[in-house]
Motif scaffolding. Sequence first.
Motif, PDB file in Angstrom:
ATOM      1  N   GLU A 112       5.377  -4.710  13.777  1.00 58.98           N
ATOM      2  CA  GLU A 112       3.982  -4.697  13.359  1.00 58.98           C
ATOM      3  C   GLU A 112       3.694  -3.486  12.482  1.00 58.98           C
ATOM      4  OE1 GLU A 112       1.454  -5.087  16.764  1.00 58.98           O
ATOM      5  OE2 GLU A 112       2.680  -6.710  17.588  1.00 58.98           O
ATOM      6  N   ARG A 113       2.612  -3.583  11.712  1.00 59.19           N
ATOM      7  CA  ARG A 113       2.236  -2.511  10.790  1.00 59.19           C
ATOM      8  C   ARG A 113       2.065  -1.177  11.506  1.00 59.19           C
ATOM      9  NH1 ARG A 113      -2.452  -2.420   6.162  1.00 59.19           N
ATOM     10  NH2 ARG A 113      -2.480  -0.155   5.917  1.00 59.19           N
ATOM     11  N   ALA A 114       1.412  -1.178  12.641  1.00 66.39           N
ATOM     12  CA  ALA A 114       1.175   0.069  13.374  1.00 66.39           C
ATOM     13  C   ALA A 114       2.495   0.747  13.763  1.00 66.39           C
ATOM     14  CB  ALA A 114       0.332  -0.195  14.618  1.00 66.39           C
ATOM     15  N   GLU A 115       3.492  -0.051  14.135  1.00 67.24           N
ATOM     16  CA  GLU A 115       4.785   0.513  14.519  1.00 67.24           C
ATOM     17  C   GLU A 115       5.495   1.156  13.334  1.00 67.24           C
ATOM     18  OE1 GLU A 115       6.476  -3.113  16.143  1.00 67.24           O
ATOM     19  OE2 GLU A 115       6.449  -2.230  18.148  1.00 67.24           O
ATOM     20  N   ILE A 116       5.555   0.440  12.209  1.00 69.20           N
ATOM     21  CA  ILE A 116       6.256   0.974  11.041  1.00 69.20           C
ATOM     22  C   ILE A 116       5.526   2.201  10.486  1.00 69.20           C
ATOM     23  CG2 ILE A 116       5.268  -0.543   9.255  1.00 69.20           C
ATOM     24  CD1 ILE A 116       8.947   0.264   9.385  1.00 69.20           C
ATOM     25  N   GLU A 117       4.199   2.172  10.500  1.00 70.46           N
ATOM     26  CA  GLU A 117       3.442   3.337  10.043  1.00 70.46           C
ATOM     27  C   GLU A 117       3.696   4.547  10.932  1.00 70.46           C
ATOM     28  OE1 GLU A 117      -0.669   3.371   8.822  1.00 70.46           O
ATOM     29  OE2 GLU A 117      -0.538   1.238   8.309  1.00 70.46           O
ATOM     30  N   LYS A 118       3.775   4.351  12.233  1.00 70.95           N
ATOM     31  CA  LYS A 118       4.007   5.467  13.148  1.00 70.95           C
ATOM     32  C   LYS A 118       5.397   6.060  12.939  1.00 70.95           C
ATOM     33  CE  LYS A 118       3.269   7.043  17.822  1.00 70.95           C
ATOM     34  NZ  LYS A 118       2.803   6.712  19.164  1.00 70.95           N
ATOM     35  N   ILE A 119       6.389   5.218  12.681  1.00 75.48           N
ATOM     36  CA  ILE A 119       7.734   5.730  12.371  1.00 75.48           C
ATOM     37  C   ILE A 119       7.666   6.624  11.139  1.00 75.48           C
ATOM     38  CG2 ILE A 119      10.046   5.096  11.560  1.00 75.48           C
ATOM     39  CD1 ILE A 119       9.753   2.527  13.270  1.00 75.48           C
ATOM     40  N   VAL A 120       6.991   6.138  10.084  1.00 74.95           N
ATOM     41  CA  VAL A 120       6.925   6.884   8.814  1.00 74.95           C
ATOM     42  C   VAL A 120       6.096   8.165   8.971  1.00 74.95           C
ATOM     43  CG1 VAL A 120       6.096   6.776   6.435  1.00 74.95           C
ATOM     44  CG2 VAL A 120       7.341   4.847   7.409  1.00 74.95           C
ATOM     45  N   ARG A 121       4.995   8.114   9.679  1.00 77.34           N
ATOM     46  CA  ARG A 121       4.163   9.304   9.857  1.00 77.34           C
ATOM     47  C   ARG A 121       4.872  10.400  10.639  1.00 77.34           C
ATOM     48  NH1 ARG A 121      -0.994   8.508   8.163  1.00 77.34           N
ATOM     49  NH2 ARG A 121      -1.737   6.367   8.016  1.00 77.34           N
ATOM     50  N   ASN A 122       5.904  10.031  11.390  1.00 75.76           N
ATOM     51  CA  ASN A 122       6.665  11.009  12.175  1.00 75.76           C
ATOM     52  C   ASN A 122       8.009  11.383  11.558  1.00 75.76           C
ATOM     53  OD1 ASN A 122       5.198  11.633  14.853  1.00 75.76           O
ATOM     54  ND2 ASN A 122       4.925   9.439  14.575  1.00 75.76           N
ATOM     55  N   LEU A 123       8.236  11.037  10.284  1.00 75.81           N
ATOM     56  CA  LEU A 123       9.472  11.443   9.620  1.00 75.81           C
ATOM     57  C   LEU A 123       9.523  12.958   9.511  1.00 75.81           C
ATOM     58  CD1 LEU A 123       9.663   8.848   6.707  1.00 75.81           C
ATOM     59  CD2 LEU A 123      11.132   8.951   8.736  1.00 75.81           C
ATOM     60  N   LYS A 124      10.727  13.501   9.590  1.00 72.11           N
ATOM     61  CA  LYS A 124      10.915  14.956   9.445  1.00 72.11           C
ATOM     62  C   LYS A 124      11.550  15.222   8.091  1.00 72.11           C
ATOM     63  CE  LYS A 124      12.764  19.062  11.561  1.00 72.11           C
ATOM     64  NZ  LYS A 124      13.491  19.617  12.698  1.00 72.11           N
ATOM     65  N   PHE A 125      10.750  15.795   7.186  1.00 69.73           N
ATOM     66  CA  PHE A 125      11.223  16.163   5.855  1.00 69.73           C
ATOM     67  C   PHE A 125      11.728  17.592   5.925  1.00 69.73           C
ATOM     68  CE2 PHE A 125       8.178  12.809   5.209  1.00 69.73           C
ATOM     69  CZ  PHE A 125       8.727  12.041   4.205  1.00 69.73           C
ATOM     70  N   ILE A 126      13.040  17.779   5.685  1.00 70.89           N
ATOM     71  CA  ILE A 126      13.651  19.116   5.794  1.00 70.89           C
ATOM     72  C   ILE A 126      13.819  19.700   4.411  1.00 70.89           C
ATOM     73  CG2 ILE A 126      15.685  20.363   6.575  1.00 70.89           C
ATOM     74  CD1 ILE A 126      16.080  18.171   8.663  1.00 70.89           C
ATOM     75  N   PHE A 181       0.843  -1.190   0.000  1.00 74.72           N
ATOM     76  CA  PHE A 181       0.000   0.000   0.000  1.00 74.72           C
ATOM     77  C   PHE A 181       0.877   1.237   0.000  1.00 74.72           C
ATOM     78  CE2 PHE A 181       0.728  -1.097   4.389  1.00 74.72           C
ATOM     79  CZ  PHE A 181       0.879   0.116   5.052  1.00 74.72           C
ATOM     80  N   GLU A 182       0.259   2.379  -0.229  1.00 73.91           N
ATOM     81  CA  GLU A 182       0.968   3.650  -0.254  1.00 73.91           C
ATOM     82  C   GLU A 182       0.292   4.635   0.684  1.00 73.91           C
ATOM     83  OE1 GLU A 182       0.826   5.012  -4.292  1.00 73.91           O
ATOM     84  OE2 GLU A 182       2.330   3.567  -4.970  1.00 73.91           O
ATOM     85  N   LEU A 183       1.094   5.520   1.254  1.00 76.74           N
ATOM     86  CA  LEU A 183       0.587   6.627   2.051  1.00 76.74           C
ATOM     87  C   LEU A 183       1.264   7.898   1.564  1.00 76.74           C
ATOM     88  CD1 LEU A 183       0.742   5.306   5.741  1.00 76.74           C
ATOM     89  CD2 LEU A 183      -1.288   5.586   4.322  1.00 76.74           C
ATOM     90  N   SER A 184       0.559   9.013   1.636  1.00 78.30           N
ATOM     91  CA  SER A 184       1.163  10.296   1.335  1.00 78.30           C
ATOM     92  C   SER A 184       1.471  10.979   2.663  1.00 78.30           C
ATOM     93  CB  SER A 184       0.211  11.149   0.492  1.00 78.30           C
ATOM     94  OG  SER A 184       0.823  12.391   0.208  1.00 78.30           O
ATOM     95  N   ILE A 185       2.752  11.214   2.912  1.00 75.30           N
ATOM     96  CA  ILE A 185       3.206  11.849   4.139  1.00 75.30           C
ATOM     97  C   ILE A 185       3.854  13.177   3.751  1.00 75.30           C
ATOM     98  CG2 ILE A 185       4.627  11.614   6.225  1.00 75.30           C
ATOM     99  CD1 ILE A 185       2.562   9.369   5.986  1.00 75.30           C
ATOM    100  N   GLN A 186       3.265  14.270   4.162  1.00 76.21           N
ATOM    101  CA  GLN A 186       3.764  15.614   3.848  1.00 76.21           C
ATOM    102  C   GLN A 186       4.020  15.775   2.351  1.00 76.21           C
ATOM    103  OE1 GLN A 186       6.887  16.920   6.557  1.00 76.21           O
ATOM    104  NE2 GLN A 186       6.157  15.486   8.108  1.00 76.21           N
ATOM    105  N   GLY A 187       3.135  15.230   1.534  1.00 79.38           N
ATOM    106  CA  GLY A 187       3.231  15.349   0.084  1.00 79.38           C
ATOM    107  C   GLY A 187       4.170  14.356  -0.579  1.00 79.38           C
ATOM    108  N   VAL A 188       4.772  13.459   0.175  1.00 80.74           N
ATOM    109  CA  VAL A 188       5.689  12.453  -0.361  1.00 80.74           C
ATOM    110  C   VAL A 188       4.980  11.100  -0.359  1.00 80.74           C
ATOM    111  CG1 VAL A 188       7.897  11.276  -0.029  1.00 80.74           C
ATOM    112  CG2 VAL A 188       7.699  13.714   0.507  1.00 80.74           C
ATOM    113  N   VAL A 189       4.982  10.425  -1.514  1.00 78.55           N
ATOM    114  CA  VAL A 189       4.355   9.107  -1.597  1.00 78.55           C
ATOM    115  C   VAL A 189       5.321   8.065  -1.042  1.00 78.55           C
ATOM    116  CG1 VAL A 189       3.381   7.354  -3.124  1.00 78.55           C
ATOM    117  CG2 VAL A 189       2.980   9.788  -3.594  1.00 78.55           C
ATOM    118  N   VAL A 190       4.854   7.343  -0.026  1.00 76.44           N
ATOM    119  CA  VAL A 190       5.669   6.328   0.639  1.00 76.44           C
ATOM    120  C   VAL A 190       5.065   4.964   0.316  1.00 76.44           C
ATOM    121  CG1 VAL A 190       6.554   5.512   2.850  1.00 76.44           C
ATOM    122  CG2 VAL A 190       6.211   7.968   2.480  1.00 76.44           C
TER     123      VAL A 190
END
Length: 167
Positions: free
Chosen positions: A153-167, A115-124
């Motif tokens: 688990e999925r929830a853990e990896i998703e939480k890591i990605v949702r909290n990425l800091k794009f500079i 699956f894909e998620l858009s995080i701060q405009g970036v497709v992951v």
Amino acid sequence: RQLPVLHPFGSFSANRQKYNKSIPHSCNVRRWNHQKHVYYEAYQKIEKQYGFYPVRMQYLPKGIHFYDAQIKKNAVALEISYITEKNGTLDYIIFPHCKNAKIIPISEGVKKEAFELSIQGVVVHFQRYDAERWNVTFVYKNVGYCMRATKMERAEIEKIVRNLKFI
């Protein structure tokens, strides 16, 4: 600029000598600095050697600890590795010279979920290969990123990605 830490490495700090004994000799980032966490030092080294600000992990689930960093000049890939208390791993791999719109992860068996998620405009892009094995890839400012996780688990990896800091 200090990287905010949402989960300090509590129990690992107390046991760092035990983990330091298992450090590979190829590690080229110091394990511990009493002023800041070494993963922050790894990001600084990337900034200095490659001239860009890497996307930073702002959150790590409880029980994940820094293990190793491979950051060398002119490398094809830079890697920051973590270990978990569940005997799993999290490898954060940065491809500084990525010109492609997509990174193809190394095949790890039969794909179970994608699956894909858009995080701060970036497709992951997320790919799960069994109950707890993940490849997560994205490209930001012509730099490729890949996270490979085991026993997560999925929830853990998703939480890591949702909290990425794009500079």
